[in-house]
Design a protein around this motif. Structure first.
Motif, PDB file in Angstrom:
ATOM      1  N   ARG A 209       5.269   6.940 -10.629  1.00  0.00           N
ATOM      2  CA  ARG A 209       4.776   6.599  -9.296  1.00  0.00           C
ATOM      3  C   ARG A 209       4.747   5.090  -9.186  1.00  0.00           C
ATOM      4  NH1 ARG A 209       0.117  10.200 -10.807  1.00  0.00           N
ATOM      5  NH2 ARG A 209      -0.461   8.210 -11.673  1.00  0.00           N
ATOM      6  N   GLU A 210       4.884   4.593  -7.995  1.00  0.00           N
ATOM      7  CA  GLU A 210       4.815   3.149  -7.784  1.00  0.00           C
ATOM      8  C   GLU A 210       4.114   2.833  -6.475  1.00  0.00           C
ATOM      9  OE1 GLU A 210       9.074   2.113  -5.849  1.00  0.00           O
ATOM     10  OE2 GLU A 210       9.034   2.415  -8.007  1.00  0.00           O
ATOM     11  N   GLU A 211       3.556   1.624  -6.416  1.00  0.00           N
ATOM     12  CA  GLU A 211       2.858   1.168  -5.218  1.00  0.00           C
ATOM     13  C   GLU A 211       3.052  -0.338  -5.087  1.00  0.00           C
ATOM     14  OE1 GLU A 211      -1.685   1.018  -3.384  1.00  0.00           O
ATOM     15  OE2 GLU A 211      -1.348   1.856  -5.361  1.00  0.00           O
TER      16      GLU A 211
ATOM     17  N   GLY B  70       0.788  -1.224   0.000  1.00  0.00           N
ATOM     18  CA  GLY B  70       0.000   0.000   0.000  1.00  0.00           C
ATOM     19  C   GLY B  70       0.821   1.274   0.000  1.00  0.00           C
ATOM     20  N   SER B  71       2.140   1.167   0.199  1.00  0.00           N
ATOM     21  CA  SER B  71       2.944   2.384   0.201  1.00  0.00           C
ATOM     22  C   SER B  71       3.066   2.915  -1.218  1.00  0.00           C
ATOM     23  CB  SER B  71       4.339   2.121   0.781  1.00  0.00           C
ATOM     24  OG  SER B  71       5.078   1.266  -0.048  1.00  0.00           O
ATOM     25  N   LYS B  72       2.858   4.211  -1.371  1.00  0.00           N
ATOM     26  CA  LYS B  72       2.939   4.863  -2.670  1.00  0.00           C
ATOM     27  C   LYS B  72       4.119   5.808  -2.645  1.00  0.00           C
ATOM     28  CE  LYS B  72      -2.016   4.631  -3.376  1.00  0.00           C
ATOM     29  NZ  LYS B  72      -3.245   5.353  -3.611  1.00  0.00           N
ATOM     30  N   LYS B  73       4.880   5.826  -3.734  1.00  0.00           N
ATOM     31  CA  LYS B  73       6.039   6.710  -3.812  1.00  0.00           C
ATOM     32  C   LYS B  73       6.064   7.396  -5.160  1.00  0.00           C
ATOM     33  CE  LYS B  73       8.959   4.170  -0.654  1.00  0.00           C
ATOM     34  NZ  LYS B  73       9.115   5.047   0.440  1.00  0.00           N
TER      35      LYS B  73
ATOM     36  N   LEU C 281       1.599  -3.671  -4.137  1.00  0.00           N
ATOM     37  CA  LEU C 281       0.239  -4.203  -4.007  1.00  0.00           C
ATOM     38  C   LEU C 281       0.191  -5.489  -3.191  1.00  0.00           C
ATOM     39  CD1 LEU C 281      -0.840  -3.659  -7.707  1.00  0.00           C
ATOM     40  CD2 LEU C 281      -1.282  -2.161  -5.745  1.00  0.00           C
TER      41      LEU C 281
ATOM     42  N   PHE D 141       3.570  -5.268  -7.811  1.00  0.00           N
ATOM     43  CA  PHE D 141       3.652  -3.816  -7.693  1.00  0.00           C
ATOM     44  C   PHE D 141       3.072  -3.152  -8.916  1.00  0.00           C
ATOM     45  CE2 PHE D 141       7.506  -4.436 -10.142  1.00  0.00           C
ATOM     46  CZ  PHE D 141       7.691  -3.269 -10.845  1.00  0.00           C
TER      47      PHE D 141
END
Length: 106
Positions: free
Chosen positions: A22-24, A12-15, A26, A100
């Motif tokens: 952007r990446e997350e 759940g971390s988004k950067k 999953l 991800f």
């Protein structure tokens, strides 16, 4: 979860990263993380057909397609920015079966 090249972040971390993407994370992976030179095999799906990020345009899971294999850290896959290889950096920071999402802006 931390990874090489400043990767990391749990589920759940988004950067927002340099190079306009952007990446997350999953799904967290399990087991050891791959190292430079190691061959990995991944599934990938491309979205953004007609500039709509909800529309898939291709996937290794489509009929007749195969998973994608590459060697970590050798510069053989997508580079988002000079010196930044999204696939190698992110895949090397995750364990087996991780999932991800990455969004690359044009």
């Amino acid at each position: 979860m931390a990874g090489p090249g400043g990767g990391g972040g749990g589920v759940g971390s988004k950067k927002e990263r340099r190079g306009g993407f952007r990446e997350e994370v999953l799904r967290a992976g399990t087991g050891p993380k791959p190292v430079k030179g190691q061959k990995v095999t991944v599934h990938c799906t491309g979205y953004g057909k007609d500039r709509d990020l909800s529309k898939k345009f291709w996937s290794t899971k489509d009929p007749g397609q195969q998973p994608f294999s590459f060697n970590i850290g050798l510069g053989s896959v997508i580079k988002v920015h000079p010196g930044l290889c999204l696939w190698s950096r992110r895949v090397s920071s995750l364990g087996n079966s991780a999932k991800f999402s990455a969004c690359i802006r044009d």
